[in-house]
Design a protein around this motif. Sequence first.
Motif, short mmCIF file in Angstrom:
data_model
loop_
_atom_site.label_atom_id
_atom_site.label_comp_id
_atom_site.label_asym_id
_atom_site.label_seq_id
_atom_site.Cartn_x
_atom_site.Cartn_y
_atom_site.Cartn_z
N PHE A 107 0.84 -1.20 0.00
CA PHE A 107 0.00 0.00 0.00
C PHE A 107 0.87 1.25 0.00
O PHE A 107 0.63 2.20 -0.75
N LEU A 108 1.92 1.23 0.82
CA LEU A 108 2.86 2.35 0.90
C LEU A 108 3.58 2.54 -0.43
O LEU A 108 3.81 3.67 -0.89
N LYS A 110 6.03 -6.67 11.33
CA LYS A 110 5.04 -7.75 11.35
C LYS A 110 3.62 -7.21 11.17
O LYS A 110 2.79 -7.83 10.50
N GLU A 111 3.35 -6.06 11.76
CA GLU A 111 2.02 -5.46 11.63
C GLU A 111 1.73 -5.05 10.19
O GLU A 111 0.61 -5.17 9.70
N ARG A 112 2.76 -4.59 9.50
CA ARG A 112 2.56 -4.19 8.10
C ARG A 112 2.24 -5.38 7.21
O ARG A 112 1.44 -5.29 6.30
N LEU A 131 -8.17 4.32 8.48
CA LEU A 131 -7.21 3.85 7.48
C LEU A 131 -7.27 2.33 7.34
O LEU A 131 -7.28 1.80 6.23
N ILE A 132 -7.32 1.63 8.47
CA ILE A 132 -7.35 0.16 8.42
C ILE A 132 -8.63 -0.32 7.74
O ILE A 132 -8.60 -1.28 6.95
N LYS A 133 -9.75 0.37 8.00
CA LYS A 133 -11.02 0.00 7.36
C LYS A 133 -10.92 0.22 5.84
O LYS A 133 -11.33 -0.63 5.04
N GLN A 134 -10.35 1.38 5.45
CA GLN A 134 -10.19 1.66 4.02
C GLN A 134 -9.27 0.64 3.35
O GLN A 134 -9.51 0.20 2.23
N PHE A 135 -8.22 0.26 4.08
CA PHE A 135 -7.27 -0.72 3.55
C PHE A 135 -7.97 -2.07 3.34
O PHE A 135 -7.78 -2.72 2.30
N ASP A 136 -8.77 -2.50 4.32
CA ASP A 136 -9.50 -3.77 4.19
C ASP A 136 -10.45 -3.75 3.00
O ASP A 136 -10.56 -4.73 2.26
#
Length: 449
Positions: A332-333, A382-384, A412-417
């Motif tokens: 994503f980055l 690990k989180e990434r 952000l996490i919701k948008q990423f999912d």
Amino acid sequence: MFENLSDRLERSFKILKGEGQITEINVAETLKDVRRALLDADVNFKVAKTFTDSVKQKAMGMNVLTAVKPGQLLVKVVHDELADLMGGDTAELKLEGRPAVILMSGLQGSGKTTFSGKLANLLKNKKNRKPLLVACDVYRPAAIAQLKVVGEQIGVPVYSEPDSKDVVAIAEGAVREAKAKGYDVVIVDTAGRLAVDEEMMIEISNLKNSLHPDETLFVVDSMTGQDAVNTAKEFNDRLDFDGVVLTKLDGDTRGGAALSIRTVVTKPIKFVGTGEKMEAIDVFHPARMADRILGMGDIVSLVERAQEQFDEEEAKRLQKKIQKNKFDFNDFLGQIEQIKKMGNLKDLASMIPGVGKAIKDVDIDDNAFKGIEAIIKSMTPKERTSPEILNTSRRQRIAKGSGTNIQEVNKLIKQFDQTRKMMKTITGNQMAGMMSRMKGMNIPGMAKR
């Protein structure tokens, strides 16, 4: 760019809206308003009058198809005339020498040094050339240091002789250096002045006579309007340059320089500067600029910028990860970085037809991704790679580390999912086909890569 002119022209064309046919009266009324719009944009008076007279002559001489409304016909005629006014065809750089020499000229503050770096960066990364920058501004304090900073930024060497004031000897030394070390393009950055003066003209003329450059470019600040055109004429009368570079076209420019300069000096605009970044340089395409002035966007340039950042191997790697639902925050980055390299975000958005007008009063900051990047960079490795482990305590730590709040992290996490799910619905084959079609697009006016 050109927002005010675009609005004025749109209002002018509304005069013909609803008219059943083109007549001398309604065309004259429309073009009177068009001429006012051009003059308000600081277009040279003679240029504006000749332009509207030509449009009127062509519009009155055309047979209007029943399917084409008078307003649409006039927009088409104005578009074609605007493209002709700005040069018609795209003017390419001619670099035939070994090494090829490009001589930069212009007033102080026009952006010569920055543009020299942008051009070197473009030639190095997109044309596979090996450029050498040359510091021939021996008068302005820290001019050599500035060029060296630019050179370091883009990974291009700078030739200088700090103890010499003989710019011809410096430039000749640079050409010898280029031949000895295999540099195939020499870009000579020269001194500017606060106004045109005899001393400067003699110096730049001596440089041209000694170097016999492949290209002599005149760099001008487009925000200075008609002053830019007048200065260009004085330089051209003495120097007979090959092309014009318009800088700061992303600023609050009215467009007069871009629309007048080609007619006044009879030399093509070759490049435009559209921002501060080293990548913020565009080859000047008259027809595409006419599209943008008339609010039609510039989808061809947008596709080209996307293609420049497109890496086929990287795309294949991502396809495999998406198919396995392994697309992560590192990927994503990486996508954000590619978008940022394409240029100014508002400029990119305005290339989409219809969007430019909608966002003209919207401030799209180039730092729009800053918060997102801070959140991702506050995650552990690990989180990434494993977003599913991002529980509440981890999210709170990330918010604190990124200088944001828990709501922004959750958003952000919701948008990423959602992005990941959407990408998963597209098969790898569909993505590959789309990318290959994009790569092989044969769009008129777009150079094949």
